[in-house]
Design a protein around this motif. Structure first.
Motif, mmCIF file in Angstrom:
data_model
loop_
_atom_site.group_PDB
_atom_site.id
_atom_site.type_symbol
_atom_site.label_atom_id
_atom_site.label_comp_id
_atom_site.label_asym_id
_atom_site.label_seq_id
_atom_site.Cartn_x
_atom_site.Cartn_y
_atom_site.Cartn_z
ATOM 1 N N GLY A 140 -1.253 -5.237 -78.754
ATOM 2 C CA GLY A 140 -1.204 -3.811 -79.055
ATOM 3 C C GLY A 140 -2.476 -3.104 -78.611
ATOM 4 O O GLY A 140 -2.424 -2.017 -78.026
ATOM 5 N N MET A 196 2.472 0.046 -84.081
ATOM 6 C CA MET A 196 2.244 -1.323 -84.533
ATOM 7 C C MET A 196 2.208 -1.356 -86.054
ATOM 8 O O MET A 196 1.670 -0.451 -86.690
ATOM 9 C CB MET A 196 0.932 -1.857 -83.960
ATOM 10 C CG MET A 196 0.748 -3.327 -84.182
ATOM 11 S SD MET A 196 -0.492 -4.128 -83.135
ATOM 12 C CE MET A 196 -1.747 -2.913 -82.927
ATOM 13 N N ARG A 202 -2.777 -0.191 -75.732
ATOM 14 C CA ARG A 202 -3.423 1.104 -76.004
ATOM 15 C C ARG A 202 -4.569 1.358 -75.033
ATOM 16 O O ARG A 202 -4.727 2.474 -74.535
ATOM 17 C CB ARG A 202 -3.937 1.148 -77.441
ATOM 18 C CG ARG A 202 -2.842 1.362 -78.444
ATOM 19 C CD ARG A 202 -3.394 1.530 -79.844
ATOM 20 N NE ARG A 202 -2.298 1.733 -80.777
ATOM 21 C CZ ARG A 202 -2.186 1.139 -81.938
ATOM 22 N NH1 ARG A 202 -3.120 0.302 -82.350
ATOM 23 N NH2 ARG A 202 -1.162 1.372 -82.717
ATOM 24 N N THR A 214 5.834 0.864 -76.742
ATOM 25 C CA THR A 214 6.091 -0.458 -77.300
ATOM 26 C C THR A 214 5.931 -0.443 -78.814
ATOM 27 O O THR A 214 5.049 0.226 -79.340
ATOM 28 C CB THR A 214 5.105 -1.478 -76.689
ATOM 29 O OG1 THR A 214 5.260 -1.464 -75.271
ATOM 30 C CG2 THR A 214 5.341 -2.872 -77.214
ATOM 31 N N VAL A 258 5.304 -3.103 -81.912
ATOM 32 C CA VAL A 258 4.920 -4.462 -82.278
ATOM 33 C C VAL A 258 4.922 -4.539 -83.799
ATOM 34 O O VAL A 258 4.177 -3.819 -84.457
ATOM 35 C CB VAL A 258 3.514 -4.828 -81.732
ATOM 36 C CG1 VAL A 258 3.129 -6.234 -82.163
ATOM 37 C CG2 VAL A 258 3.464 -4.689 -80.220
ATOM 38 N N GLU A 288 -1.430 -8.231 -82.520
ATOM 39 C CA GLU A 288 -2.464 -7.198 -82.661
ATOM 40 C C GLU A 288 -3.272 -7.034 -81.380
ATOM 41 O O GLU A 288 -3.556 -5.920 -80.955
ATOM 42 C CB GLU A 288 -3.402 -7.540 -83.815
ATOM 43 C CG GLU A 288 -2.857 -7.223 -85.159
ATOM 44 C CD GLU A 288 -3.897 -7.395 -86.253
ATOM 45 O OE1 GLU A 288 -4.957 -8.008 -86.014
ATOM 46 O OE2 GLU A 288 -3.629 -6.902 -87.357
ATOM 47 N N VAL A 328 1.728 2.841 -78.343
ATOM 48 C CA VAL A 328 2.064 1.669 -79.146
ATOM 49 C C VAL A 328 2.199 2.073 -80.606
ATOM 50 O O VAL A 328 1.333 2.747 -81.155
ATOM 51 C CB VAL A 328 0.971 0.576 -79.034
ATOM 52 C CG1 VAL A 328 1.313 -0.618 -79.920
ATOM 53 C CG2 VAL A 328 0.789 0.138 -77.603
#
Length: 138
Positions: free
Chosen positions: A86, A98, A90, A68, A70, A83, A96
């Protein structure tokens, strides 16, 4: 970008509080407004539904998600939701990536006069292109 992944706003960290202090009142998403938007979006009965708000899901749901990306707007209360999601991913073992787009507010991608909006779109497109290439290579 600027996801609403929790039916209630997570706590704001000190960096987010500092960046939000620069915003005009019209750009603020207060916790009360976020809760109201969540109810309008999903209805009172579905505030815990992980399809509507993946950040509210139990620990089994996030581990079912793919890698993913973000990207949060730096000056957006919804940054806290991005946040937190994310971190949840994790913790569930999901890869992730981010980031935060500096000096950007909620809805910034709609303003094509902003160079940072173009940069954010390019960042998202590049991540998606790379992810698709990695998924299709032998």
């Amino acid at each position: 970008m600027y996801p609403l992944l929790h039916a209630q706003s997570p706590e704001y960290g000190p960096e987010l509080r500092a960046s939000l202090a620069r915003l005009a009142p019209a750009f603020h998403f207060t916790p009360e407004l976020v809760a109201q938007l969540a109810r309008q979006y999903a209805g009172e009965a579905h505030l815990d539904d992980p399809v509507a708000f993946p950040g509210n899901a139990n620990s089994a749901f996030p581990c079912q998600l793919p890698s993913t990306f973000v990207l949060n707007a730096d000056e957006d209360e919804l940054h806290a939701s991005g946040e937190e999601f994310g971190r949840q991913l994790r913790n569930a073992g999901v890869h992730v990536d981010m980031g935060a787009q500096p000096h950007m507010y909620h809805g910034c991608l709609d303003d094509t006069s902003l160079p940072a909006a173009h940069s954010a779109i390019a960042t998202m497109a590049n991540w998606l292109t790379d992810a698709l290439r990695a998924a299709t290579l032998p």
